[in-house]
Enzyme design. Structure first.
Site, PDB file in Angstrom:
ATOM      1  CE  LYS A  35      23.764  94.616  15.596  1.00 24.66           C
ATOM      2  NZ  LYS A  35      22.383  94.477  16.116  1.00 24.66           N
ATOM      3  CG  ASP A  53      21.677  88.801  14.965  1.00 28.78           C
ATOM      4  OD1 ASP A  53      22.214  87.823  15.525  1.00 28.78           O
ATOM      5  OD2 ASP A  53      20.965  89.632  15.554  1.00 28.78           O
ATOM      6  CE  LYS A  73      18.206  88.042  15.123  1.00 27.25           C
ATOM      7  NZ  LYS A  73      17.663  88.971  16.121  1.00 27.25           N
ATOM      8  CG  ASP A 108      21.785  93.013  13.130  1.00 28.42           C
ATOM      9  OD1 ASP A 108      21.178  94.061  13.412  1.00 28.42           O
ATOM     10  OD2 ASP A 108      22.144  92.195  13.991  1.00 28.42           O
ATOM     11  CD  GLU A 132      23.802  90.578  17.578  1.00 25.90           C
ATOM     12  OE1 GLU A 132      23.586  91.436  16.706  1.00 25.90           O
ATOM     13  OE2 GLU A 132      22.885  90.072  18.265  1.00 25.90           O
ATOM     14  NE  ARG A 161      22.647  94.726  24.015  1.00 32.05           N
ATOM     15  CZ  ARG A 161      21.414  94.758  24.530  1.00 32.05           C
ATOM     16  NH1 ARG A 161      21.258  94.800  25.847  1.00 32.05           N
ATOM     17  NH2 ARG A 161      20.358  94.779  23.761  1.00 32.05           N
TER      18      ARG A 161
END
Length: 506
Positions: free
Chosen positions: A268, A273, A280, A291, A352, A354
């Site tokens: 990933k 993010d 968030k 991330d 996101e 996944r």
């Protein structure tokens, strides 16, 4: 870059800024560990008593400095705690040596040279000390004023000599070469994780991978936005839709030759993010440059495999995107058509990781590797379950999950096997798509694993490492682990490749 050598020189005659010795917690107080006999003798056998007078106990992570004995060329003896003294006929574990060496390296930051007189029973011990010392010497100051001027910077320890090694022994030389390659690439992963997102977007990360490919003879393929659109990578495109920096899918391949086992690592790579439209809250996005730690781990592992010339084919897939809110961003309620053909209803744009992984896993499956392992800072739920230092392992094969757990523990990366309860799949039912990207809130880390499992090719062994906890250390440094990016999972992936090459994983 820190230099590393094996030395047979006597501790007294070695020119260095410090001699590093180990002490352990004994039943009646601190005891001097093997490797420091010559130093202890110079104190008339009273080194442990001197250190105890200064408050030393031998506890793990403890550091005590004393003036070196008369006649030593080094001015200081640095004693580092190894933890409890081993039982009779047992030796110090490799991880205790790694951590002690890392603590010593950090304590000697700014020094030119240190000699490590820690316990060395065999080549593996020498490798563990080298690994810990080199990882502990890491620093990231590229964005600080002092980092621009080496004269003002407190540079990491410049040279490490490991006493008690055998410079001409093939096994010892191999362990040192391994430690150098592994730590250089792991520290490069740390650099990537620590780099601010304004300087590391998907395109910039892809450029780093391309340059490494040229340097180490790896095959690199970069899919830009046009190629992703043509290929139908709806997950990666959907996540990156809100950013001015377009997403990328990078394939980086090391080939040991036809007929060899083939491992596919998927990372990933969300270079920043924000949560997207599902923004968030304040206090949760300041460190979201980390991330992409999964992609950094995969990248480092593939390059390390190439440098070590492992007898296994390793392909890395870096799913790179920046998750931002804008007029073009994916909205909660949107439906994405993934690379596999499945449709996904996006209920939360902050789930996101996944989505990009699902596309990359489906693509990796087309090559029918012997196993796929994905690595991701995927869920806060995994941090709640396992804390900040342990990553979770999920898999579609219990034996493979067990093997990865054993590998992780072997290299000193705390991990724990987690289940994939079938009943949680129903929570991802969608009235409009094949599956939703969210399910039940409780067990959210397991739900994410179950979502990824849906995109693994039929009959392919797969495991998922959720490194959300240990990937970025917001607390103080410990052992060989710095503050900031840690390089979590790199060593597990490399050892997995080594064991596969040796035929130990079937």
């Amino acid at each position: 870059m820190t230099a590393l050598t094996l030395s047979t020189a006597a501790a007294a005659g070695l020119r260095a800024d410090a001699i590093v010795v180990g002490i352990a917690k004994g039943a009646a107080g601190p005891v001097v560990a093997p490797g420091a006999e010559a130093v202890d003798k110079a104190y008339d056998g009273n080194l442990a008593s001197v250190l105890e007078t200064l408050g030393a106990s031998g506890a793990e992570g403890e550091v005590t400095k004393v003036p070196a004995p008369s006649g030593f060329k080094a001015p200081v003896v640095l004693a580092v705690g190894l933890g409890s003294e081993p039982e009779k006929d047992e030796i110090f574990e490799a991880e205790a040596l790694r951590r002690a060496a890392g603590v010593a390296s950090r304590a000697l930051s700014g020094s030119k040279k240190a000699a490590f007189a820690l316990p060395v029973q065999d080549a593996e011990d020498a490798g563990a000390i080298a690994e810990g010392a080199l990882l502990g010497a890491y620093s990231f100051d590229a964005y600080k004023e002092s980092g621009k001027d080496p004269k003002n910077a407190k540079a990491p320890l410049a040279e490490i000599a490991i006493l008690g090694g055998k410079p001409r022994d093939k096994a010892y030389k191999a362990e040192i070469e391994r430690a150098l390659a592994l730590t250089e690439e792991l520290n490069r992963a740390r650099d990537l994780i620590n780099t601010p997102p304004n300087d590391l977007n998907p395109e910039a990360f892809a450029a780093v991978a391309t340059a490494a490919g040229k340097e180490h003879g790896l095959k690199v393929q970069v899919l830009d936005v046009k190629a992703l659109e043509k290929g139908g990578y709806g997950g990666i495109l959907g996540v990156g839709a809100g950013s001015a920096s377009g997403p990328r899918l990078v394939k980086i391949s090391y080939s040991a030759g036809r007929g060899k086992k083939h491992l596919a690592f998927v990372g990933k790579g969300i270079t920043y993010d924000s949560g997207g439209i599902s923004l968030k809250p304040a206090g949760h996005n300041e460190t979201m440059k980390c991330d992409m730690a999964g992609a950094a781990a995969v990248f480092a592992a593939v390059v390390t495999a190439a440098r070590l010339k492992l007898d296994v084919n390793v392909t890395g897939w870096l799913a790179l995107a920046e998750n931002m809110p804008s007029g073009s961003a994916t909205r909660p309620g949107d439906v994405l058509r993934m690379y596999s053909g499945k449709t996904v209803e996006v209920l939360n744009t902050d789930a996101e990781g996944r989505l990009v992984l699902a596309d990359a896993i489906a693509k990796a499956s087309e090559e029918t590797p012997d196993a796929i392992v994905d690595v991701a800072t995927l869920t806060g739920a995994m941090v709640l379950a396992l804390g900040n230092r342990t990553f979770g392992i999920m898999a579609n094969d219990d034996a493979f999950r067990t093997s990865i757990h054993e590998v992780a523990e072997e290299v000193g990366e705390p991990a724990w096997p987690m289940p994939l309860p079938a009943h949680l799949v129903k929570g991802m039912d969608s009235p409009t798509a094949d599956i939703a990207n969210m399910g039940e809130r409780m067990g959210g880390g397991l739900v994410a694993g179950l979502f990824l499992k849906e995109f693994v090719g039929e009959g392919i062994t797969w495991a998922h490492l959720d490194i959300a906890g240990p990937a970025f250390n917001e607390g103080g440094p410990f052992g060989y682990t710095p503050k900031g990016g840690t390089g979590s999972a790199v060593r597990t992936l490399v050892r997995l490749a080594e064991r596969t090459a040796a035929g130990d994983l079937g």
